[in-house]
Enzyme design. Structure first.
Site: not given
Length: 524
Positions: A21, A53, A57, A459-460, A494, A505-506
């Site tokens: 983005w 992600g 990631n 990035w979670h 998430a 968190t993936n």
């Protein structure tokens, strides 16, 4: 699949603006004193590409603690527990290294680990120092929950390529299904309601706008864009909707609140040539440490540290080894709000990291442990004195994978090799923002100010449409992702998480999707 996404080394895809983005920013640290510069928004990388992600990631494939999912149940998400989550972790994975029990071996997502014998001398030196401090060397990050040093579990194929969900789940057979339509280069503008029932989504695709109608709308836009889409569509806090002139469909004060992240920081060392990682397209995180802070009210394994064999794709990054550490069970909470009702304007994101004192204390604890490890004789024999590595927008710009950056970092890399004095000057001016490690370790107040000003995330982003009981005013959905107060609308990403798991968190997000998919099918 683009080559940088397919690569086993994720550092290029993550900073390729074509996959992101373009104007999304976030405020990271919480306000400390009157230093407004500490509250300046920074770029925040979120995928705008098929696979989300998982396509950009670090490919980490770990689950968190069993207690994390029992906690979701206690926080009001009925039916959620470790016992209900484990079958879906097993269902989604094809673990090449472990069989049975806690592991799955016939799921769509391949998982493997670095072999200890393949570690660079830098990573081996850090692991040896940790072993001397009493940390156990353990084989399975997704095994029994305990502190220790593990090979990182990674979502990659047998030949070492990334395995995003766009390839793991959208196989050729799945893509050929007549009831599946995949729209690339498209953006959801808002949800369409008739009264309080969701009947479709307004989508902009290749310059034209169309309405996609459905019996049920499922949102999976992530913890930043899902609440923004809801608010643009009339579902959210009344004051926020009124501020932007959005007609109210359902008042939900919890939409956009409870924003969670894992606060992070890194220390790095300049490595002698023999200690550098030679694997250009191989994964760079070769081992990780799970450890416990011991603070009251903080659970076991609440801290994490990754041992990074190379810090970036370019010539400078290849000369730097680093320890990237974060708070694996954070308590600070932020929020997502609208800047505008225009779908082309990104939301306002404020993580307020370190606003909870327990997070501030623990990030300082991780900082001192990393400094201690990098000062060990085994590490100093193959590298320079450690320094704080700040992932600023300046570093981001230099790390974007372009020909110009490759050229200028090649020159800088040579300069780092040639001159000790020039090396220190470059490191302090470009990477550390002028702060030396000795100064920070000697002055607790200076260290705390540095952490507040430079804390990053992992990035979670999660938690902004939390699931739970209907009598909790800050809850947005039930335990199956169905949005309270409207019908025909469900969330599956998430943003549902009531509390953040002790994991990247993936994999937990994929587990949520697997379980909610089964719940939907059981209702049908």
């Amino acid at each position: 699949m683009p080559a940088d996404i397919a690569s086993g080394y994720p550092g290029r895809a993550f900073l390729n603006r074509r996959h992101l983005w373009p104007s999304l920013t976030a405020k990271m640290g919480s306000a400390a004193g009157n230093a407004q510069a500490q509250r300046a928004p920074r770029r925040y990388e979120q995928a705008r590409v098929l696979g989300g992600g998982s396509s950009i990631n670090a490919m980490a494939a770990n689950r968190g603690a069993p207690e994390d999912y029992d906690e979701w149940g206690r926080l009001g998400a009925a039916g959620w527990s470790w016992n209900s989550a484990l079958p879906y972790f097993r269902k989604l994975e094809h673990d090449f290294d472990f069989q049975g029990g806690l592991h799955g071996n016939d799921g769509p997502l391949p998982i493997s680990r670095h072999k200890p014998e393949d570690r660079t001398s830098f990573v081996r030196a850090v692991c040896a120092t940790l072993a001397a401090k009493g940390y156990a060397m353990l084989p399975d990050q997704n095994g029994f929950w305990e502190d220790g040093v593990f090979p990182l579990a990674v979502a990659q194929s047998e030949n070492g390529q990334r395995a995003p969900v766009s390839s793991a789940y959208l196989s050729k057979a799945v893509r050929s299904r007549p009831n599946l339509r995949i729209l690339g280069k498209s953006q959801a503008r808002k949800i369409i309601f008739e009264s309080q029932r969701a009947i479709g989504v307004e989508v902009e695709s290749n310059g034209s706008v169309e309405i996609l109608r459905a019996g049920e709308v499922i949102i999976a836009c992530g913890a930043l864009h899902t609440p923004a889409l809801l608010m643009r569509s009339g579902v959210g806090p009344q004051s926020e909707l009124a501020r932007h002139g959005v007609p109210i469909v359902a008042a939900h004060p919890g939409v956009g609140r409870n924003l969670m992240e894992h606060p992070s920081m890194a220390l790095a060392v300049y490595l002698h040539p023999e200690a550098r990682f030679k694997g250009v397209e191989r994964h760079h995180i070769q081992a990780c440490l799970r450890f416990s802070s011991g603070l009251d009210t903080c659970p076991p394994g609440d801290m994490h540290m990754s041992m990074v064999a190379k810090s970036a794709w370019h010539s400078v990054g290849q000369r730097l080894g680093s320890l990237f550490f974060w708070i694996n069970k954070s308590f600070s909470r932020g929020e997502v709000t609208l800047k505008s009702a225009n779908p082309n304007v990104p939301p306002h994101v404020d993580f307020r990291l370190l606003s909870d004192e327990r997070d501030r204390l623990r990030l300082g604890l991780g900082f001192r442990l990393a400094a201690d490890l990098l000062a060990a004789p085994e590490v100093r024999s193959i590298g320079s004195k450690a320094f704080p590595a700040v992932f600023s927008d300046r570093v981001r710009n230099v790390s974007e994978p372009t020909m110009f950056n490759a050229l200028q970092t090649a020159i800088l890399g040579r300069a780092l090799d040639w001159s000790f004095g020039l090396r220190n000057q470059l490191i302090q001016s470009v990477i550390t923002r002028g702060s030396t490690l000795d100064e920070l370790l000697a002055d607790q107040r200076m260290l705390e100010a540095f952490l507040h000003a430079n804390v990053g995330g992992t990035w979670h982003a999660s938690g902004t449409c939390r699931m739970g009981a209907p009598d909790d005013p800050m809850v947005v959905t039930d335990a199956e992702g169905r949005v309270y107060g409207v019908s025909g609308l469900r969330i599956c990403d998430a943003s549902l998480m009531p509390s953040i798991p002790r994991a990247n968190t993936n994999l937990p997000t994929m587990m949520i999707a697997e379980r909610i998919s089964d719940l939907i099918r059981s209702r049908l």
